[in-house]
Design a protein around this motif. Structure first.
Motif, PDB file in Angstrom:
ATOM      1  N   PHE A  79      41.638 -12.415  45.157  1.00 20.96           N
ATOM      2  CA  PHE A  79      40.399 -12.942  44.588  1.00 20.96           C
ATOM      3  C   PHE A  79      40.510 -13.076  43.075  1.00 20.96           C
ATOM      4  CE2 PHE A  79      36.172 -12.249  42.682  1.00 20.96           C
ATOM      5  CZ  PHE A  79      35.526 -13.383  43.172  1.00 20.96           C
ATOM      6  N   ASP A  80      40.915 -12.028  42.393  1.00 24.68           N
ATOM      7  CA  ASP A  80      40.990 -12.065  40.930  1.00 24.68           C
ATOM      8  C   ASP A  80      42.027 -13.068  40.445  1.00 24.68           C
ATOM      9  OD1 ASP A  80      38.991 -10.181  40.603  1.00 24.68           O
ATOM     10  OD2 ASP A  80      40.390  -8.486  40.564  1.00 24.68           O
ATOM     11  N   ARG A  83      40.777 -16.724  41.300  1.00 22.60           N
ATOM     12  CA  ARG A  83      39.643 -17.082  40.433  1.00 22.60           C
ATOM     13  C   ARG A  83      40.114 -17.396  39.019  1.00 22.60           C
ATOM     14  NH1 ARG A  83      34.928 -12.777  39.372  1.00 22.60           N
ATOM     15  NH2 ARG A  83      36.745 -11.668  38.522  1.00 22.60           N
ATOM     16  N   THR A  99      41.292 -14.083  51.098  1.00 20.05           N
ATOM     17  CA  THR A  99      40.888 -12.822  50.463  1.00 20.05           C
ATOM     18  C   THR A  99      40.558 -11.853  51.594  1.00 20.05           C
ATOM     19  OG1 THR A  99      38.482 -13.147  50.393  1.00 20.05           O
ATOM     20  CG2 THR A  99      39.767 -14.118  48.580  1.00 20.05           C
ATOM     21  N   SER A 101      37.671 -10.656  52.242  1.00 25.94           N
ATOM     22  CA  SER A 101      36.265 -10.718  52.641  1.00 25.94           C
ATOM     23  C   SER A 101      35.754 -12.150  52.622  1.00 25.94           C
ATOM     24  CB  SER A 101      35.392  -9.857  51.720  1.00 25.94           C
ATOM     25  OG  SER A 101      35.127 -10.519  50.505  1.00 25.94           O
ATOM     26  N   ALA A 103      32.733 -13.062  51.661  1.00 27.46           N
ATOM     27  CA  ALA A 103      31.977 -13.290  50.424  1.00 27.46           C
ATOM     28  C   ALA A 103      32.894 -13.747  49.295  1.00 27.46           C
ATOM     29  CB  ALA A 103      31.226 -12.023  50.031  1.00 27.46           C
ATOM     30  N   GLU A 104      34.021 -13.075  49.129  1.00 28.18           N
ATOM     31  CA  GLU A 104      34.961 -13.457  48.071  1.00 28.18           C
ATOM     32  C   GLU A 104      35.574 -14.825  48.356  1.00 28.18           C
ATOM     33  OE1 GLU A 104      36.587  -9.140  46.417  1.00 28.18           O
ATOM     34  OE2 GLU A 104      37.807 -10.281  47.840  1.00 28.18           O
ATOM     35  N   SER A 105      35.942 -15.077  49.608  1.00 30.90           N
ATOM     36  CA  SER A 105      36.546 -16.361  49.966  1.00 30.90           C
ATOM     37  C   SER A 105      35.582 -17.513  49.707  1.00 30.90           C
ATOM     38  CB  SER A 105      36.969 -16.350  51.437  1.00 30.90           C
ATOM     39  OG  SER A 105      37.994 -15.407  51.666  1.00 30.90           O
ATOM     40  N   LYS A 107      33.192 -17.646  47.518  1.00 31.57           N
ATOM     41  CA  LYS A 107      33.080 -17.862  46.060  1.00 31.57           C
ATOM     42  C   LYS A 107      34.229 -18.714  45.551  1.00 31.57           C
ATOM     43  CE  LYS A 107      30.575 -13.561  45.054  1.00 31.57           C
ATOM     44  NZ  LYS A 107      30.658 -12.212  44.416  1.00 31.57           N
ATOM     45  N   LEU A 108      35.440 -18.453  46.050  1.00 24.72           N
ATOM     46  CA  LEU A 108      36.596 -19.225  45.603  1.00 24.72           C
ATOM     47  C   LEU A 108      36.512 -20.671  46.083  1.00 24.72           C
ATOM     48  CD1 LEU A 108      39.494 -16.658  46.131  1.00 24.72           C
ATOM     49  CD2 LEU A 108      38.269 -17.205  44.019  1.00 24.72           C
ATOM     50  N   SER A 350      27.509 -14.835  53.665  1.00 23.05           N
ATOM     51  CA  SER A 350      28.290 -15.037  52.445  1.00 23.05           C
ATOM     52  C   SER A 350      27.640 -16.042  51.501  1.00 23.05           C
ATOM     53  CB  SER A 350      29.700 -15.539  52.800  1.00 23.05           C
ATOM     54  OG  SER A 350      29.649 -16.864  53.287  1.00 23.05           O
TER      55      SER A 350
END
Length: 351
Positions: A79-80, A83, A99, A101, A103-105, A107-108, A350
């Motif tokens: 993720f980091d 991003r 990722t 999760s 939620a993180e996926s 966002k990307l 998400s």
């Protein structure tokens, strides 16, 4: 056109493969190999190279000649790293899973789309000639309606330190399922159970049952502990059945004209109807000729093509997000003793 400048991040298990195939892809030009261990990165590159090795990800992202980044690091770091690359205006190829999760996926995926950048997941099997042929057969209607899917991916594998067997092996089968299913057929829910018979602290054996929108069930078995290696997938259709054996170079894909047919039974009593409904079909076996192409070379070619054309990659961020949603739902199911977990609910949470 000028080749696209590429940086590979991660010189561990998979990174050297990305380095090798990037250097063999005319549309790409490898500029950097970034790893926390610079000596390891230099060893991967060899003594005669113009590719720079570094421990500084910031230096890589600051290089205007780098148009894309290929990330092969542990899933927890994705993720980091992704991003930061997207925020720096770089296109990204990232190893599975996208990722850890949903939620993180998500966002990307949104960040890539907002910035008009390619976010591509290295679902390598989707670029093999065998899986591409399977997709062609399934989506072209050659096997009729999909009636069942059974997949087995077992071997005496490395017990991973950061993920369980679900997150390590199942992404292969789930990405293939996502890739080959006919348009309009979606995954609705997942039920999963697993075990840790060697007290490794994480699941080493797992079984997933995936419920499709057509009511069909797909089954996936993954296992780190088997002394024998098996890589098979069977996709049964109303007309024909596909058997894919990835370990059989002489017959990776076979199409069987064998199965069970239903015949009309109108006007018959219950006993006669039961017998009349079922008939068995035994026909020929077709073994398609498959080209010899390295899947990872195809991945690199697709990355460059998507960037050049300004289009989503075949296995784009949304494909990666769907696979992560399946994995997250499967993990929830394991925690609840194998309950059926709706995948759509996981995706909606998400947003």
């Amino acid at each position: 056109m000028e080749p696209i400048g590429l940086a590979v991040v991660g010189a561990g298990y998979w990174g050297p493969n990305l380095v090798r195939t990037a250097q063999a892809t005319p549309a790409l030009r490898l500029k950097w190999l970034c790893d926390l261990d610079e000596e390891r990165a230099r060893a991967v590159l060899g003594g005669y190279t113009t590719v720079r090795a570094t421990t500084s990800y910031q230096d890589v992202l600051a290089d205007p000649e780098v148009g894309a980044v290929a990330i092969a690091t542990p899933a927890a770091t994705h993720f980091d790293l992704v991003r930061a690359a997207l925020e720096a205006g770089k296109h990204v190829l990232v190893e599975k899973p996208l990722t850890p999760s949903v939620a993180e996926s998500a966002k990307l995926v949104r960040l890539a789309e907002q910035n008009g950048l390619v976010l591509m997941c290295d679902h390598t099997y989707c670029y093999t000639p065998a899986v591409r042929k399977i997709r062609e057969l399934v989506r072209g209607g050659e096997i009729g309606d999909v009636q069942f899917v059974d997949s087995v991916r077992i071997n005496l594998g490395l017990v991973q330190p950061d993920v369980d067997v679900l997150w390590d092996l199942a992404p292969h089968d789930l990405s293939i399922l996502d890739f080959v299913l006919p348009a309009g057929v979606a995954v609705e829910a997942v039920a999963a159970r697993g075990s840790d018979p060697i007290d490794a602290g994480r699941l080493c054996v797992a079984h997933l049952s995936v419920q499709l929108s057509t009511g069909v069930m797909a089954h996936v078995h993954v296992n780190w502990l088997s002394p024998t290696k098996i890589r098979t997938t069977v996709i049964g259709g109303s007309r024909r059945t596909i058997v894919w054996d990835d370990l059989n170079p002489m017959q990776r894909v076979a199409v069987y004209d064998r199965g069970v047919d239903l015949t009309p039974a109108g006007g018959l009593g219950q006993a006669e109807r039961h017998q009349a409904l079922i008939s068995y079909r035994v026909g020929d076996i077709l073994v398609p000729a498959l080209p010899e192409r390295e899947a990872l070379r195809e991945v690199m070619t697709e990355l460059a093509a998507a960037i050049t054309a300004g289009r989503p990659a075949t296995t784009d961020g949304r494909a990666g997000l769907r696979v992560v949603a399946l994995l997250e739902a499967a993990s929830r199911s394991v925690e609840t003793g194998g309950a059926l977990v709706p995948v759509q609910n996981v995706l909606e949470e998400s947003q």
